[in-house]
Enzyme design. Structure first.
Site, PDB file in Angstrom:
ATOM      1  N   ASN A  63       0.870  -1.171   0.000  1.00  0.00           N
ATOM      2  CA  ASN A  63       0.000   0.000   0.000  1.00  0.00           C
ATOM      3  C   ASN A  63       0.909   1.223   0.000  1.00  0.00           C
ATOM      4  O   ASN A  63       1.511   1.551   1.018  1.00  0.00           O
ATOM      5  CB  ASN A  63      -0.894  -0.034   1.248  1.00  0.00           C
ATOM      6  CG  ASN A  63      -1.731   1.224   1.393  1.00  0.00           C
ATOM      7  OD1 ASN A  63      -1.755   2.070   0.508  1.00  0.00           O
ATOM      8  ND2 ASN A  63      -2.413   1.348   2.525  1.00  0.00           N
ATOM      9  N   TRP A  64       0.996   1.859  -1.155  1.00  0.00           N
ATOM     10  CA  TRP A  64       1.932   2.988  -1.278  1.00  0.00           C
ATOM     11  C   TRP A  64       1.368   4.264  -0.654  1.00  0.00           C
ATOM     12  O   TRP A  64       2.065   5.286  -0.595  1.00  0.00           O
ATOM     13  CB  TRP A  64       2.292   3.215  -2.755  1.00  0.00           C
ATOM     14  CG  TRP A  64       3.076   2.080  -3.369  1.00  0.00           C
ATOM     15  CD1 TRP A  64       3.478   0.914  -2.752  1.00  0.00           C
ATOM     16  CD2 TRP A  64       3.584   1.989  -4.718  1.00  0.00           C
ATOM     17  NE1 TRP A  64       4.185   0.115  -3.630  1.00  0.00           N
ATOM     18  CE2 TRP A  64       4.263   0.751  -4.843  1.00  0.00           C
ATOM     19  CE3 TRP A  64       3.521   2.829  -5.834  1.00  0.00           C
ATOM     20  CZ2 TRP A  64       4.876   0.340  -6.034  1.00  0.00           C
ATOM     21  CZ3 TRP A  64       4.137   2.423  -7.028  1.00  0.00           C
ATOM     22  CH2 TRP A  64       4.810   1.194  -7.122  1.00  0.00           C
ATOM     23  N   LYS A  65       0.125   4.227  -0.225  1.00  0.00           N
ATOM     24  CA  LYS A  65      -0.527   5.387   0.420  1.00  0.00           C
ATOM     25  C   LYS A  65      -0.331   6.648  -0.440  1.00  0.00           C
ATOM     26  O   LYS A  65      -0.296   6.548  -1.656  1.00  0.00           O
ATOM     27  CB  LYS A  65      -0.014   5.554   1.858  1.00  0.00           C
ATOM     28  CG  LYS A  65      -0.176   4.255   2.665  1.00  0.00           C
ATOM     29  CD  LYS A  65      -0.002   4.423   4.142  1.00  0.00           C
ATOM     30  CE  LYS A  65      -0.179   3.073   4.839  1.00  0.00           C
ATOM     31  NZ  LYS A  65      -0.107   3.161   6.288  1.00  0.00           N
ATOM     32  N   HIS A  78      -9.418   0.955   4.841  1.00  0.00           N
ATOM     33  CA  HIS A  78      -8.157   1.190   5.546  1.00  0.00           C
ATOM     34  C   HIS A  78      -8.397   2.098   6.755  1.00  0.00           C
ATOM     35  O   HIS A  78      -9.228   3.018   6.696  1.00  0.00           O
ATOM     36  CB  HIS A  78      -7.134   1.832   4.601  1.00  0.00           C
ATOM     37  CG  HIS A  78      -5.761   1.797   5.184  1.00  0.00           C
ATOM     38  ND1 HIS A  78      -5.328   2.734   6.078  1.00  0.00           N
ATOM     39  CD2 HIS A  78      -4.753   0.916   5.043  1.00  0.00           C
ATOM     40  CE1 HIS A  78      -4.086   2.427   6.458  1.00  0.00           C
ATOM     41  NE2 HIS A  78      -3.719   1.327   5.835  1.00  0.00           N
ATOM     42  N   SER A  98       3.634  -2.146  10.353  1.00  0.00           N
ATOM     43  CA  SER A  98       5.086  -2.195  10.561  1.00  0.00           C
ATOM     44  C   SER A  98       5.706  -3.542  10.187  1.00  0.00           C
ATOM     45  O   SER A  98       6.609  -4.030  10.869  1.00  0.00           O
ATOM     46  CB  SER A  98       5.432  -1.800  12.005  1.00  0.00           C
ATOM     47  OG  SER A  98       4.995  -0.473  12.268  1.00  0.00           O
ATOM     48  N   GLY A 100       2.592   2.258  10.871  1.00  0.00           N
ATOM     49  CA  GLY A 100       3.534   3.369  10.741  1.00  0.00           C
ATOM     50  C   GLY A 100       4.240   3.738  12.027  1.00  0.00           C
ATOM     51  O   GLY A 100       4.868   4.788  12.124  1.00  0.00           O
ATOM     52  N   GLU A 127      -6.834   4.511   7.864  1.00  0.00           N
ATOM     53  CA  GLU A 127      -6.659   5.949   7.598  1.00  0.00           C
ATOM     54  C   GLU A 127      -7.929   6.542   6.992  1.00  0.00           C
ATOM     55  O   GLU A 127      -8.247   7.707   7.217  1.00  0.00           O
ATOM     56  CB  GLU A 127      -5.420   6.163   6.719  1.00  0.00           C
ATOM     57  CG  GLU A 127      -4.150   5.938   7.542  1.00  0.00           C
ATOM     58  CD  GLU A 127      -2.981   5.332   6.795  1.00  0.00           C
ATOM     59  OE1 GLU A 127      -2.963   5.365   5.562  1.00  0.00           O
ATOM     60  OE2 GLU A 127      -2.073   4.804   7.479  1.00  0.00           O
ATOM     61  N   GLU A 140      -5.181  -5.030  10.477  1.00  0.00           N
ATOM     62  CA  GLU A 140      -4.164  -3.998  10.685  1.00  0.00           C
ATOM     63  C   GLU A 140      -4.451  -3.270  11.993  1.00  0.00           C
ATOM     64  O   GLU A 140      -5.241  -2.307  12.001  1.00  0.00           O
ATOM     65  CB  GLU A 140      -4.177  -2.986   9.529  1.00  0.00           C
ATOM     66  CG  GLU A 140      -3.932  -3.609   8.169  1.00  0.00           C
ATOM     67  CD  GLU A 140      -3.358  -2.604   7.178  1.00  0.00           C
ATOM     68  OE1 GLU A 140      -2.242  -2.838   6.711  1.00  0.00           O
ATOM     69  OE2 GLU A 140      -4.003  -1.577   6.904  1.00  0.00           O
ATOM     70  N   GLY A 165       2.972  -1.095   4.308  1.00  0.00           N
ATOM     71  CA  GLY A 165       3.011   0.327   4.022  1.00  0.00           C
ATOM     72  C   GLY A 165       4.431   0.795   3.752  1.00  0.00           C
ATOM     73  O   GLY A 165       4.959   0.662   2.651  1.00  0.00           O
ATOM     74  N   GLY A 166       5.074   1.337   4.764  1.00  0.00           N
ATOM     75  CA  GLY A 166       6.389   1.960   4.604  1.00  0.00           C
ATOM     76  C   GLY A 166       7.418   1.087   3.898  1.00  0.00           C
ATOM     77  O   GLY A 166       8.138   1.561   3.002  1.00  0.00           O
TER      78      GLY A 166
HETATM   79  P1  13P Z   1       3.108   0.387   7.727  1.00  0.00           P
HETATM   80  O1  13P Z   1       3.642  -0.887   7.102  1.00  0.00           O
HETATM   81  O2  13P Z   1       3.819   1.612   7.262  1.00  0.00           O
HETATM   82  O3  13P Z   1       2.992   0.262   9.216  1.00  0.00           O
HETATM   83  O4  13P Z   1       1.605   0.557   7.158  1.00  0.00           O
HETATM   84  C1  13P Z   1       0.743  -0.518   7.224  1.00  0.00           C
HETATM   85  C2  13P Z   1      -0.471  -0.184   6.457  1.00  0.00           C
HETATM   86  O5  13P Z   1      -1.251   0.683   6.831  1.00  0.00           O
HETATM   87  C3  13P Z   1      -0.702  -0.905   5.197  1.00  0.00           C
HETATM   88  O6  13P Z   1      -1.981  -0.667   4.697  1.00  0.00           O
END
Ligand code: 13P
Length: 253
Positions: free
Chosen positions: A11-13, A97, A214, A174, A99, A168, A235-236
């Site tokens: 997920n590149w957000k 998600h 994470s 994050g 967010e 998640e 994510g990251g």
């Molecule tokens: P991180 O891997 O940056 O913690 O993000 C997880 C995430 O929200 C994937 O959708």
């Protein structure tokens, strides 16, 4: 390792401009070209989907969006339909998600509508759930996950086969704080039990449950070794080709 094929998605957000997004896709392809027994997807921003999809053509990496609206077209300023996403090569979308739940205020009923519409349009859905830290501390975690699943997946039937659940925990996203393998496994077992009560044992045994929060190359192997962890939503660590590829390859068989 469970019989379910692991599924690892990035997920590149809201990250990466066009050139960097295409470069990431191009860097990733050779690193996972021979990864066997694992399904792979990346979910770039809307503005880079088309170019990334073209770059990935013919590879073993599928394209996903991060969100999709509940109408096919029309006067919905700023929204994007499942059909538009499929038009640029998407086979997946993320829905729900944390967010979007917590920053954009999307509720269970809206997420149910989005999930049903995306599936009916032909997209596969990564449906995200997860508890806040306060909810975990107060013992409300299972009730929260149960509510998110029963409301979010309400009314689905055979289309459940095209849904992946992403667990998640919000406190792990994050933050660098990953759920331990025991915490992830415990939550995934609970998720599977809720799916069983909604859709039956066979559906529960078949559905894939990703862990997200994470995930890094150095914790992926231990997490994926758990019976009910069927892949990751990253994510990251998905923003660098080598770290995402290492996570994918920790799941390869
Ligand atoms: P991180 O891997 O940056 O913690 O993000 C997880 C995430 O929200 C994937 O959708």
């Amino acid at each position: 390792m469970a019989a379910r094929t692991p599924f690892v998605a990035g997920n590149w957000k809201m990250n990466l401009l066009l050139a960097d997004a295409v470069a990431l896709a191009e860097g990733l392809m050779p690193l996972v070209a021979s990864s066997a027994g694992v399904e792979i997807a990346v979910c770039p921003t809307y503005t880079t989907l088309h170019a990334v999809g073209k770059a990935l053509a013919g590879s073993n990496i599928q394209l996903g969006a991060q969100n999709a609206y509940v109408k096919e077209s029309g006067a919905y300023t700023g929204e994007i339909s499942p059909r538009m996403l499929m038009d640029v090569g998407c086979s997946w979308t993320i829905i729900g998600h944390s967010e979007r739940r917590h920053i954009l205020g999307e509720d269970d009923a809206f997420l149910n509508e989005k999930t049903r519409f995306a599936l009916a349009s032909g997209l596969n859905v990564m449906f995200c759930i997860g508890e806040l830290l306060e909810e975990r501390k107060s013992g409300a975690m299972n009730a929260v996950l149960e509510r998110q699943l029963t409301r979010g997946l309400d009314g689905l039937d055979a289309e459940l086969a095209r849904v992946v659940v992403a667990y998640e925990p919000v406190w792990a996203i994050g933050t660098g704080e990953t759920a331990t393998p025991d915490q992830a496994e415990e939550a995934h077992v609970f998720v599977r039990s809720v799916i069983a009560s909604m859709f039956g044992e066979a559906a529960a045994a078949a559905i894939r449950i990703q862990y997200g929060g994470s995930v890094k190359p150095d914790n992926a192997a231990e997490l994926i070794s758990r019976e009910n962890v069927d892949g990751f939503l990253v994510g990251g660590a998905a923003l660098k080709a080598d770290s995402f590829a290492a996570i994918v390859n920790a799941c390869a068989q």
